[in-house]
Design a protein around this motif. Structure first.
Motif, short mmCIF file in Angstrom:
data_model
loop_
_atom_site.label_atom_id
_atom_site.label_comp_id
_atom_site.label_asym_id
_atom_site.label_seq_id
_atom_site.Cartn_x
_atom_site.Cartn_y
_atom_site.Cartn_z
N MET A 1 85.33 108.89 -19.33
CA MET A 1 84.19 108.40 -18.49
C MET A 1 84.64 106.91 -18.10
SD MET A 1 80.46 110.10 -19.04
CE MET A 1 80.43 111.84 -18.93
N ASN A 2 84.45 106.54 -16.66
CA ASN A 2 84.45 105.01 -16.55
C ASN A 2 82.93 104.58 -16.29
OD1 ASN A 2 87.12 105.05 -16.46
ND2 ASN A 2 87.39 105.52 -14.33
N LEU A 3 82.72 103.58 -17.15
CA LEU A 3 81.20 103.15 -17.38
C LEU A 3 81.14 101.71 -16.84
CD1 LEU A 3 79.87 104.64 -20.50
CD2 LEU A 3 79.73 105.70 -18.46
N LEU A 4 80.00 101.29 -15.95
CA LEU A 4 79.86 100.00 -15.22
C LEU A 4 78.71 99.50 -16.06
CD1 LEU A 4 80.60 97.46 -13.81
CD2 LEU A 4 79.78 98.38 -11.82
N TYR A 5 78.66 98.41 -16.59
CA TYR A 5 77.58 97.77 -17.33
C TYR A 5 77.08 96.61 -16.40
CZ TYR A 5 78.46 100.70 -21.31
OH TYR A 5 78.59 101.73 -22.00
N VAL A 6 76.00 96.62 -15.60
CA VAL A 6 75.58 95.32 -15.02
C VAL A 6 74.50 94.39 -15.77
CG1 VAL A 6 74.42 94.48 -12.77
CG2 VAL A 6 75.59 96.80 -12.91
N ALA A 7 75.23 93.33 -16.24
CA ALA A 7 74.37 92.74 -17.39
C ALA A 7 74.48 91.22 -16.91
CB ALA A 7 75.12 93.03 -18.54
N ASP A 8 74.07 90.56 -18.14
CA ASP A 8 74.02 89.15 -18.32
C ASP A 8 75.53 88.70 -18.46
OD1 ASP A 8 71.40 87.94 -17.98
OD2 ASP A 8 71.02 89.26 -19.37
N PRO A 9 75.86 87.44 -18.39
CA PRO A 9 77.46 87.13 -18.56
C PRO A 9 77.75 87.58 -20.03
CG PRO A 9 76.34 85.10 -17.63
CD PRO A 9 75.28 86.19 -18.06
N LEU A 10 78.83 88.08 -20.40
CA LEU A 10 79.44 88.54 -21.51
C LEU A 10 79.56 87.44 -22.39
CD1 LEU A 10 82.47 91.10 -20.36
CD2 LEU A 10 79.98 91.60 -20.82
N GLU A 11 79.98 86.32 -22.05
CA GLU A 11 80.17 85.37 -22.91
C GLU A 11 78.81 84.83 -23.69
OE1 GLU A 11 83.48 85.55 -20.22
OE2 GLU A 11 81.37 85.24 -19.84
N HIS A 12 77.69 85.16 -23.02
CA HIS A 12 76.31 84.72 -23.56
C HIS A 12 75.98 85.82 -24.56
CE1 HIS A 12 75.42 81.89 -19.83
NE2 HIS A 12 76.49 81.66 -20.62
N PHE A 13 76.61 87.14 -24.80
CA PHE A 13 76.17 88.09 -25.51
C PHE A 13 76.08 87.52 -27.23
CE2 PHE A 13 76.82 92.44 -23.46
CZ PHE A 13 76.30 91.87 -22.14
N LYS A 14 74.95 87.99 -27.63
CA LYS A 14 74.72 87.64 -29.27
C LYS A 14 75.16 89.02 -29.85
CE LYS A 14 71.43 83.92 -28.72
NZ LYS A 14 70.11 83.30 -29.02
N ILE A 15 76.44 89.27 -30.08
CA ILE A 15 76.76 90.59 -30.42
C ILE A 15 76.03 91.15 -31.63
CG2 ILE A 15 78.65 90.54 -29.07
CD1 ILE A 15 80.45 90.19 -31.74
N TYR A 16 75.47 90.23 -32.72
CA TYR A 16 75.10 90.77 -33.92
C TYR A 16 73.76 91.46 -33.64
CZ TYR A 16 71.90 86.61 -33.62
OH TYR A 16 70.88 85.91 -33.05
N LYS A 17 73.21 91.38 -32.46
CA LYS A 17 71.76 91.97 -32.18
C LYS A 17 71.69 92.50 -30.64
CE LYS A 17 69.33 88.11 -30.70
NZ LYS A 17 67.89 87.36 -30.65
N ASP A 18 72.57 92.40 -30.05
CA ASP A 18 72.67 92.74 -28.73
C ASP A 18 72.67 94.43 -28.32
OD1 ASP A 18 73.88 93.37 -25.58
OD2 ASP A 18 73.02 91.26 -25.58
N THR A 19 71.80 94.80 -27.51
CA THR A 19 71.70 96.10 -27.39
C THR A 19 72.77 96.82 -26.46
OG1 THR A 19 69.59 96.58 -28.13
CG2 THR A 19 70.38 98.18 -26.70
N THR A 20 73.18 96.05 -25.36
CA THR A 20 73.94 96.32 -24.45
C THR A 20 75.33 96.37 -25.15
OG1 THR A 20 73.05 95.31 -22.82
CG2 THR A 20 75.11 95.93 -22.23
N PHE A 21 75.57 95.54 -25.81
CA PHE A 21 76.99 95.58 -26.71
C PHE A 21 77.10 96.93 -27.71
CE2 PHE A 21 78.91 94.66 -31.08
CZ PHE A 21 80.08 94.53 -30.87
N ALA A 22 75.90 97.21 -28.24
CA ALA A 22 75.94 98.24 -29.11
C ALA A 22 76.30 99.69 -28.15
CB ALA A 22 74.64 98.77 -29.75
N MET A 23 75.78 99.58 -27.06
CA MET A 23 75.93 100.78 -26.03
C MET A 23 77.56 100.59 -25.91
SD MET A 23 73.10 100.31 -23.42
CE MET A 23 71.21 100.85 -23.67
N MET A 24 78.05 99.74 -25.49
CA MET A 24 79.38 99.42 -24.96
C MET A 24 80.27 99.79 -26.09
SD MET A 24 79.72 95.76 -23.32
CE MET A 24 79.22 95.48 -21.47
N ARG A 25 79.82 99.50 -27.33
CA ARG A 25 80.78 99.61 -28.71
C ARG A 25 80.74 101.16 -28.82
NH1 ARG A 25 78.61 96.79 -33.84
NH2 ARG A 25 77.02 98.10 -33.20
#
Length: 316
Positions: A1-25
């Protein structure tokens, strides 16, 4: 599947806790392709369809360089298998405009989660009005007189703005009424803005529980955000400590009562905030706490979400 995430700037993600990052992973782990954009990248012109300037990315591990951008292109939203609206609050005019663009994309064939109309129809603090059986005594008003009357009745109250996030702008006024007038003036701005007032719930000392509901079904564990020190706010952004806990029977019953009503409206993911047995908010814009629950309980929330997302996409 091709998935698009409409979100805040990727550079601002705090990946140790970010839920959108967990979804992407989790999506990448299953072999799906990932693209990202911000609401400001959405555009539409007569004779065409809703498009966005998107970044195709590959996740490359932890640290500051957690992703690699492979391609930058303009793409039609309808050409993605799924579009996930994950922009954090505030729920302001620009957020609403983005939902209108996303709704147009739906008319063109895009599959958007959570659905744009459902995001607009369920403002996170006011959505609880539909469920009076689950909430504490609550007042929504611009009137300073009504707020004072509510305080006279309940003696210990919480006041908060309707557009706040992360615990910002929350005040407690106890029986002495200290600073009530000043707080009212600050929040309602002379009657120009609406305020929510609720009876103080002493169970907050045991935590403000985030109960996640995915595809109408509750996740087995919640995250209790326990206030620290003299702070009354159960928000991680305000310094609360997060504790993953199994759902109580009461919390499960509440989630199971609400989930089957909310999910068919296009709310694939919601986050109920519960103090004691009372709901205080229904979070629909970008509910969080996936990583904290998974790390402490072993319950893979991102996998549960991806299962529900894939099933919803296939159901179209």
């Amino acid at each position: 599947m091709n998935l698009l995430y409409v979100a805040d700037p990727l550079e601002h993600f705090k990946i140790y806790k970010d839920t959108t990052f967990a979804m992407m992973r989790e999506a990448q782990r299953r072999g799906h392709r990932i693209a990202a954009c911000e609401p400001c990248d959405l555009h539409w012109q007569r004779g065409g369809v809703v498009q966005a300037r998107v970044r195709w990315i590959e996740l490359s591990g932890g640290g500051p360089e957690w992703f690699t951008e492979t391609t930058l292109e303009t793409a039609a939203l309808k050409d993605f298998d799924g579009v996930l609206m994950r922009k954090d609050p505030p729920f302001d005019a620009e957020f609403i405009y983005a939902t209108h663009l996303l709704e147009q994309a739906e008319r063109e064939g895009a599959h958007v989660f959570n659905r744009p109309a459902a995001l607009r129809d369920h403002p996170e603090k006011l959505a609880i009005m539909e469920w009076p059986q689950f909430i504490a005594p609550t007042l929504v008003t611009r009137s300073a007189q009504e707020i004072r009357r509510f305080h006279d009745e309940h003696r210990d109250i919480i006041l908060k703005p309707l557009d706040g996030m992360g615990g910002m702008g929350i005040f407690r006024v106890q029986a002495d009424g200290l600073n009530l007038g000043s707080i009212i003036e600050t929040l309602n701005k002379g009657g120009a803005q609406t305020v929510m007032v609720q009876r103080y719930l002493p169970e907050i000392v045991d935590g403000d529980k985030r109960v996640l509901v995915i595809g109408g079904k509750p996740v087995p564990y919640c995250l209790a955000r326990v206030p620290q020190g003299n702070d009354i706010r159960g928000n991680l952004a305000a310094g609360a400590r997060g504790e993953a806990r199994p759902l109580t029977a009461a919390d499960r019953a509440t989630a199971e009562a609400m989930g089957p009503t909310l999910a068919p409206r296009g709310l694939l993911l919601i986050g109920l905030d519960i103090i004691g047995t009372h709901i205080t908010e229904i979070n629909v814009t970008s509910p969080t706490c996936f990583q904290e629950i998974t790390e402490q309980s072993g319950c893979d929330v991102a996998a549960l979400f991806q299962d529900a997302l894939e099933a919803a996409i296939k159901a179209f």
